[in-house]
Design a protein around this motif. Structure first.
Motif, PDB file in Angstrom:
ATOM      1  N   VAL A  59       0.671  -0.868   0.127  1.00 18.09           N
ATOM      2  CA  VAL A  59      -0.073  -0.443  -0.188  1.00 18.09           C
ATOM      3  C   VAL A  59       0.803   1.287   0.136  1.00 18.09           C
ATOM      4  N   GLU A  60       0.671   2.252  -1.116  1.00 13.30           N
ATOM      5  CA  GLU A  60       1.074   3.445  -1.386  1.00 13.30           C
ATOM      6  C   GLU A  60       0.479   4.639  -0.601  1.00 13.30           C
ATOM      7  N   SER A  61       0.810   5.295   0.621  1.00  9.46           N
ATOM      8  CA  SER A  61       0.065   6.643   0.641  1.00  9.46           C
ATOM      9  C   SER A  61       2.146   7.744   0.364  1.00  9.46           C
ATOM     10  N   GLY A  62       1.214   9.118   0.690  1.00  5.46           N
ATOM     11  CA  GLY A  62       2.400  10.298   0.691  1.00  5.46           C
ATOM     12  C   GLY A  62       1.845  10.685  -0.402  1.00  5.46           C
ATOM     13  N   GLY A  63       0.903  10.569  -2.093  1.00  2.72           N
ATOM     14  CA  GLY A  63       0.613  11.030  -2.823  1.00  2.72           C
ATOM     15  C   GLY A  63       0.161  12.842  -2.430  1.00  2.72           C
ATOM     16  N   ALA A  64       0.176  13.206  -3.344  1.00  2.00           N
ATOM     17  CA  ALA A  64      -0.343  14.984  -3.087  1.00  2.00           C
ATOM     18  C   ALA A  64       0.008  16.356  -4.257  1.00  2.00           C
ATOM     19  N   ALA A  65      -1.172  16.846  -4.196  1.00  2.00           N
ATOM     20  CA  ALA A  65      -0.543  18.712  -4.977  1.00  2.00           C
ATOM     21  C   ALA A  65       0.345  18.976  -4.840  1.00  2.00           C
TER      22      ALA A  65
ATOM     23  N   GLN B 183       3.631  22.133  -5.189  1.00  2.00           N
ATOM     24  CA  GLN B 183       4.463  23.464  -6.482  1.00  2.00           C
ATOM     25  C   GLN B 183       5.542  22.500  -6.913  1.00  2.00           C
ATOM     26  N   PRO B 184       5.765  23.344  -8.185  1.00  2.00           N
ATOM     27  CA  PRO B 184       6.985  23.197  -8.547  1.00  2.00           C
ATOM     28  C   PRO B 184       8.412  23.561  -7.493  1.00  2.00           C
ATOM     29  N   GLY B 185       9.317  22.258  -7.730  1.00  2.00           N
ATOM     30  CA  GLY B 185      10.215  22.382  -6.650  1.00  2.00           C
ATOM     31  C   GLY B 185      10.233  22.088  -4.571  1.00  2.00           C
ATOM     32  N   GLY B 186       8.600  21.976  -4.675  1.00  2.00           N
ATOM     33  CA  GLY B 186       8.326  21.320  -3.385  1.00  2.00           C
ATOM     34  C   GLY B 186       9.193  19.771  -3.275  1.00  2.00           C
ATOM     35  N   SER B 187       8.887  19.189  -2.518  1.00  2.00           N
ATOM     36  CA  SER B 187       9.023  18.038  -1.478  1.00  2.00           C
ATOM     37  C   SER B 187       7.704  16.624  -1.205  1.00  2.00           C
ATOM     38  N   LEU B 188       7.975  16.172  -1.009  1.00  2.00           N
ATOM     39  CA  LEU B 188       7.198  15.246  -1.280  1.00  2.00           C
ATOM     40  C   LEU B 188       8.003  13.607  -0.695  1.00  2.00           C
ATOM     41  N   THR B 189       7.307  13.222   0.518  1.00  2.00           N
ATOM     42  CA  THR B 189       7.671  11.459   0.758  1.00  2.00           C
ATOM     43  C   THR B 189       7.103  10.489   0.365  1.00  2.00           C
ATOM     44  N   LEU B 190       6.939   9.874  -0.409  1.00  2.00           N
ATOM     45  CA  LEU B 190       5.946   8.313  -0.692  1.00  2.00           C
ATOM     46  C   LEU B 190       6.393   7.370   0.789  1.00  2.00           C
ATOM     47  N   SER B 191       5.361   6.530   1.256  1.00  2.00           N
ATOM     48  CA  SER B 191       5.846   5.727   1.802  1.00  2.00           C
ATOM     49  C   SER B 191       4.559   4.411   0.924  1.00  2.00           C
ATOM     50  N   CYS B 192       5.582   2.908   1.011  1.00  2.00           N
ATOM     51  CA  CYS B 192       4.836   1.771   0.629  1.00  2.00           C
ATOM     52  C   CYS B 192       5.292   0.736   2.045  1.00  2.00           C
ATOM     53  N   ALA B 193       3.823  -0.229   2.277  1.00  2.00           N
ATOM     54  CA  ALA B 193       4.055  -0.556   3.491  1.00  2.00           C
ATOM     55  C   ALA B 193       3.566  -1.867   3.180  1.00  2.00           C
ATOM     56  N   ALA B 194       3.923  -2.753   3.640  1.00  2.00           N
ATOM     57  CA  ALA B 194       3.576  -3.904   3.426  1.00  2.00           C
ATOM     58  C   ALA B 194       3.012  -4.493   4.488  1.00  2.00           C
ATOM     59  N   SER B 195       1.532  -5.464   3.606  1.00  2.00           N
ATOM     60  CA  SER B 195       0.973  -6.451   5.024  1.00  2.00           C
ATOM     61  C   SER B 195       1.148  -7.838   3.978  1.00  2.00           C
ATOM     62  N   GLY B 196       0.782  -8.722   5.171  1.00  2.00           N
ATOM     63  CA  GLY B 196       1.072 -10.231   4.719  1.00  2.00           C
ATOM     64  C   GLY B 196       2.328 -11.408   4.216  1.00  2.00           C
ATOM     65  N   PHE B 197       3.192  -9.803   4.559  1.00  2.00           N
ATOM     66  CA  PHE B 197       4.716 -10.430   4.234  1.00  2.00           C
ATOM     67  C   PHE B 197       6.273  -9.429   4.734  1.00  2.00           C
ATOM     68  N   ARG B 198       6.815 -10.038   4.689  1.00  2.00           N
ATOM     69  CA  ARG B 198       8.323  -9.219   5.056  1.00  2.00           C
ATOM     70  C   ARG B 198       9.076  -8.531   4.309  1.00  2.00           C
ATOM     71  N   LEU B 199       8.891  -7.805   4.863  1.00  2.00           N
ATOM     72  CA  LEU B 199       9.907  -7.042   3.304  1.00  2.00           C
ATOM     73  C   LEU B 199      11.465  -7.203   3.402  1.00  2.00           C
ATOM     74  N   ASN B 200      12.115  -7.515   4.541  1.00  2.00           N
ATOM     75  CA  ASN B 200      13.508  -7.294   4.424  1.00  2.00           C
ATOM     76  C   ASN B 200      13.963  -8.430   3.445  1.00  2.00           C
ATOM     77  N   LEU B 201      13.088  -9.824   2.905  1.00  2.00           N
ATOM     78  CA  LEU B 201      13.827 -10.606   2.084  1.00  2.00           C
ATOM     79  C   LEU B 201      13.596  -9.607   0.684  1.00  2.00           C
ATOM     80  N   TYR B 202      13.430  -8.505   0.759  1.00  2.00           N
ATOM     81  CA  TYR B 202      12.135  -8.006  -0.807  1.00  2.00           C
ATOM     82  C   TYR B 202      13.575  -7.198  -1.727  1.00  2.00           C
ATOM     83  N   SER B 203      13.775  -7.400  -2.609  1.00  2.00           N
ATOM     84  CA  SER B 203      13.992  -5.647  -3.922  1.00  2.00           C
ATOM     85  C   SER B 203      12.729  -5.350  -3.853  1.00  2.00           C
ATOM     86  N   ILE B 204      12.658  -3.790  -3.749  1.00  2.00           N
ATOM     87  CA  ILE B 204      11.695  -2.921  -3.729  1.00  2.00           C
ATOM     88  C   ILE B 204      12.151  -1.570  -5.196  1.00  2.00           C
TER      89      ILE B 204
END
Length: 124
Positions: free
Chosen positions: A5-11, A13-34
């Protein structure tokens, strides 16, 4: 059930910043390339950043080098910090995962699991 599940998207202005997050459920991400991908209307999906399971190797597409930074924690979260955003960064952003103990890739066919996406709009 394995889910990303991704989150953090928004509108912003140019020059601005955002941080997007990706959360995993049902499995552990530590064995996965993302990887993070994006797709703008009328354009092909583009791989923009990836990180190995160990977190010690990252790759970026040229258009985001120096502006975007991918990272992960030791649990089930992966992030992409996006700075100096441009109108051409406008797209739906997706995270994807694959079990891997080697390098990561920016090609979609390499990945097994996908999130539903989060919208980023860069406009004045």
């Amino acid at each position: 059930q394995l889910k990303l599940v991704e989150s953090g998207g928004a509108a912003v202005q140019p020059g601005g910043s955002l941080t997007l997050s990706c959360a995993a459920s049902g499995f552990r991400l530590n064995l996965y390339s993302i990887a993070w991908f994006r797709q703008a209307p009328g354009k092909e999906r583009e791989g923009i950043a990836c990180i190995t399971a160990s977190g010690d190797t990252m790759h970026y597409t040229d258009s985001v080098k120096g502006r975007f930074s991918i990272s992960r924690d030791n649990l089930n979260m992966v992030y992409v910090q996006m700075n100096t955003l441009k109108p051409e960064d406008t797209a739906t952003y997706y995270c994807a995962a694959v079990v891997s103990h080697t390098d990561c890739h920016l090609k979609g066919e390499y990945y097994t699991y996908w999130g539903q996406g989060t919208q980023v709009t860069v406009s004045s």
